[in-house]
Scaffold this motif. Structure first.
Motif, PDB file in Angstrom:
ATOM      1  N   PHE B 265       0.896  -1.338   0.040  1.00  0.00           N
ATOM      2  CA  PHE B 265       0.081   0.073   0.071  1.00  0.00           C
ATOM      3  C   PHE B 265       0.718   1.228   0.096  1.00  0.00           C
ATOM      4  O   PHE B 265       0.622   2.170  -0.924  1.00  0.00           O
ATOM      5  N   GLN B 266       1.978   1.208   0.648  1.00  0.00           N
ATOM      6  CA  GLN B 266       2.687   2.289   1.032  1.00  0.00           C
ATOM      7  C   GLN B 266       3.588   2.756  -0.432  1.00  0.00           C
ATOM      8  O   GLN B 266       3.989   3.652  -0.642  1.00  0.00           O
ATOM      9  N   MET B 267       3.730   1.567  -1.279  1.00  0.00           N
ATOM     10  CA  MET B 267       4.419   1.739  -2.331  1.00  0.00           C
ATOM     11  C   MET B 267       3.669   2.435  -3.612  1.00  0.00           C
ATOM     12  O   MET B 267       4.177   2.819  -4.918  1.00  0.00           O
ATOM     13  N   LEU B 268       2.372   2.759  -3.434  1.00  0.00           N
ATOM     14  CA  LEU B 268       1.447   3.393  -4.451  1.00  0.00           C
ATOM     15  C   LEU B 268       1.640   4.924  -4.740  1.00  0.00           C
ATOM     16  O   LEU B 268       1.846   5.667  -3.760  1.00  0.00           O
ATOM     17  N   CYS B 269       1.460   5.245  -6.117  1.00  0.00           N
ATOM     18  CA  CYS B 269       1.186   6.495  -6.144  1.00  0.00           C
ATOM     19  C   CYS B 269      -0.275   6.849  -6.010  1.00  0.00           C
ATOM     20  O   CYS B 269      -1.118   6.036  -5.593  1.00  0.00           O
ATOM     21  N   LEU B 288      -3.074   0.486   7.973  1.00  0.00           N
ATOM     22  CA  LEU B 288      -3.065   1.522   6.906  1.00  0.00           C
ATOM     23  C   LEU B 288      -3.122   2.972   7.238  1.00  0.00           C
ATOM     24  O   LEU B 288      -3.840   3.424   8.341  1.00  0.00           O
ATOM     25  N   HIS B 289      -2.572   3.832   6.608  1.00  0.00           N
ATOM     26  CA  HIS B 289      -2.716   5.244   7.255  1.00  0.00           C
ATOM     27  C   HIS B 289      -3.802   5.810   6.498  1.00  0.00           C
ATOM     28  O   HIS B 289      -4.131   5.775   5.075  1.00  0.00           O
ATOM     29  N   GLU B 296      -6.993   8.601  -3.047  1.00  0.00           N
ATOM     30  CA  GLU B 296      -7.506   7.498  -3.736  1.00  0.00           C
ATOM     31  C   GLU B 296      -6.873   6.307  -4.061  1.00  0.00           C
ATOM     32  O   GLU B 296      -6.687   5.542  -4.917  1.00  0.00           O
ATOM     33  N   LYS B 297      -5.900   6.067  -3.030  1.00  0.00           N
ATOM     34  CA  LYS B 297      -5.220   4.750  -3.119  1.00  0.00           C
ATOM     35  C   LYS B 297      -6.018   3.499  -2.399  1.00  0.00           C
ATOM     36  O   LYS B 297      -7.129   3.765  -1.798  1.00  0.00           O
ATOM     37  N   LYS B 298      -6.001   2.622  -3.342  1.00  0.00           N
ATOM     38  CA  LYS B 298      -7.222   1.482  -2.997  1.00  0.00           C
ATOM     39  C   LYS B 298      -6.201   0.262  -2.599  1.00  0.00           C
ATOM     40  O   LYS B 298      -4.838  -0.178  -2.996  1.00  0.00           O
TER      41      LYS B 298
END
Ligand SMILES: NC(=O)c1ccc[n+]([C@@H]2O[C@H](COP(=O)([O-])OP(=O)(O)OC[C@H]3O[C@@H](n4cnc5c(N)ncnc54)[C@H](O)[C@@H]3O)[C@@H](O)[C@H]2O)c1
Ligand SMILES: [Zn+2]
Ligand SMILES: [Zn+2]
Lengths: 74, 361
Positions: B265-269, B288-289, B296-298
């Motif tokens: 999750f932390q690696m997402l843009c 998760l934060h 809009e991270k999923k």
């Protein structure tokens, strides 16, 4: 008399109940089998005593953390 | 028939003589030729996922039809098949809306009051995920197999039964990776390598492989990774964010750990999607934060690559035979059924890719 509740660790369906109300039960005895995503998951007792009430029947849908049975403690 | 029977968690499986029932109307008796050893088998062996015992593990196999039940028209004796644990009923809500891998209908297994498919001296042996492939014969529902081309080598076909379908399917179906996307895959075992290969086929512009074992990262490059990161450095997230200048469109976790799921999750843009394939132990929470949702991270799960395996698996066979799917590299060793304990143990170190059991014919 003190009682304890056996809970489901997972969301699924009751496939088979292996013991009956009134039966004696030990820690780690298998009480029922749940089916979830094709897995046959045993529900084991966390306590020793006698089964007072079984709260679900084969075919019932169960949620994570739902009570499945009440055990009268030894 | 002989099979590797698991009677107690964390104890070696013993090769025992097991009785197998006759095919019911919609059942098929399959003689497996090859069976892969997947990390999911290990999760059930070590108890991080509970299962009814005794059981026979194994769920990644290919073989030949030996006998069919009276109502089976889809296959006949001699057909080459790949098995799949995503047995579908074909008429529940999930099946009819195209989510066959989420079918939970009990009708693909035998009801509790009927003689079990597997037994030893009258004692029930619980079939594992409706398959149990560490065995010389498998008795399964006709909706737990797919017919495949006979020019497909059986050991490669076996991998399609789980790891390929899971990894490639997570990329194609669960996530829907578009050409040009930036992708990272954490964990380069059979499943992660398949996801890497799938991302390359899908046209990802960057495919970053993360593992702790250098030989796995080499394999990852051979199947389509453009960049590799050894997680032993302790800063895989930082390295991915730097390499991608801001994060990935899609990440895939193929290990089954809380820490690596959170890293995915932390690696997402912003707008990116993390897909968790690994089986995280029952009872484990993932944190998760909350503020990241504003970007809009999923995050989502994937079961067996959200497959429609009767369609997917023959396509994956074509991909292999056309040179797009690199299954040869994913097999590190061919073994005998009696060596299955060693193969499961080897998965713990992460040093090797797939071990494939070859049955005597
Ligand atoms: N969702 C599904 O439908 C499904 C299907 C099949 C498998 N799985 C699961 O997928 C996962 C992977 O399966 P597999 O057979 O490929 O496993 P595997 O053991 O072959 O591979 C795991 C890889 O992860 C690496 N690894 C371990 N810890 C790591 C860490 N902290 N950081 C980076 N890399 C690390 C290992 O070196 C190894 O290469 C398992 O949890 C398995 O149960 C899920
Ligand atoms: Zn698997
Ligand atoms: Zn269904």
């Amino acid at each position: 008399m003190a009682t304890a509740r056996i809970k489901s660790e997972i969301t699924g369906t009751v496939w088979k109940v292996l013991l009956a109300e009134g039966d004696a039960i030990q820690v780690e005895s298998e009480l029922m089998i749940l089916e979830s995503m094709k897995m046959e998951i045993p529900v084991e007792s966390t306590v020793s005593g006698r089964i007072q009430t079984i709260l679900v029947a084969p075919g019932d849908a169960v949620d994570e953390d739902q009570d499945l049975a009440i055990i009268e403690l030894d | 028939m002989k099979a590797a029977v698991l009677r107690e968690q964390n104890q070696p499986m013993e090769i025992e003589e097991v009785q197998i029932s006759k095919p019911g109307p919609r059942e098929v008796l399959v003689r497996p030729i090859a069976a892969g050893v997947c990390h999911s088998d290990l999760h059930f062996l070590d108890g991080s996922y509970p299962y009814m015992l005794p059981t026979i593990l194994g769920h990644e196999s290919a073989g030949v039809v030996e006998e069919v039940g009276k109502d089976v028209t889809y296959v006949k004796k001699g057909d080459h098949v790949i098995t799949c644990l995503s047995a579908f009923c074909g008429h529940c809500n999930k099946c009819l809306t195209g989510h066959l891998s989420l079918c939970q209908s009990p009708e693909v297994s035998r009801p509790p009051e009927v003689e079990s498919r597997l037994s030893i001296g009258g004692e029930t042996v619980h079939q594992f995920l409706n398959l149990s492939s560490f065995a010389e014969l498998m008795l399964i529902h006709e909706h737990a197999l797919v017919k495949v081309r006979e020019d497909m080598p059986m050991d490669r076909a076996a991998l399609i039964g789980c790891s390929t379908t899971t990894g490639v399917g997570a990329v194609f179906h669960t996530a829907g990776v578009e050409p040009g996307s930036i992708v990272a895959v954490i964990g380069c075992g059979g499943v992660g390598l398949a996801a890497i290969n799938g991302a390359a086929i899908a046209g990802a512009s960057m495919v970053i492989a993360v593992d702790m074992v250098d030989s796995k990262l080499e394999l990852a490059k051979a199947v389509g990774a453009t960049h590799t990161i050894n997680a032993r450095s302790g800063n895989a997230v930082g390295e991915v964010l730097e390499l991608t200048k801001g994060g990935c469109d899609y990440t895939f976790e193929a290990i089954g750990l809380k820490a690596t799921a959170e890293q995915a999750f932390q690696m997402l843009c912003s707008g990116g999607t993390a897909t968790i394939i690994g089986m995280i132990p029952v009872g484990t929470m993932v944190e998760l934060h909350g503020v990241d949702f504003l970007m809009e991270k999923k995050i989502q799960g994937s079961n067996m690559g959200s497959n429609r395996f009767r369609i997917d698996m023959p396509r994956f066979v074509d991909f292999y035979l056309n040179g797009k799917l690199h299954l040869d590299q994913m097999i590190s060793k061919h073994i005998k059924l009696a060596d299955v304990n060693t193969a499961l143990h080897a998965l713990k170190s992460g040093e090797e890719a797939r071990h494939v059991i070859m049955f005597d014919q």
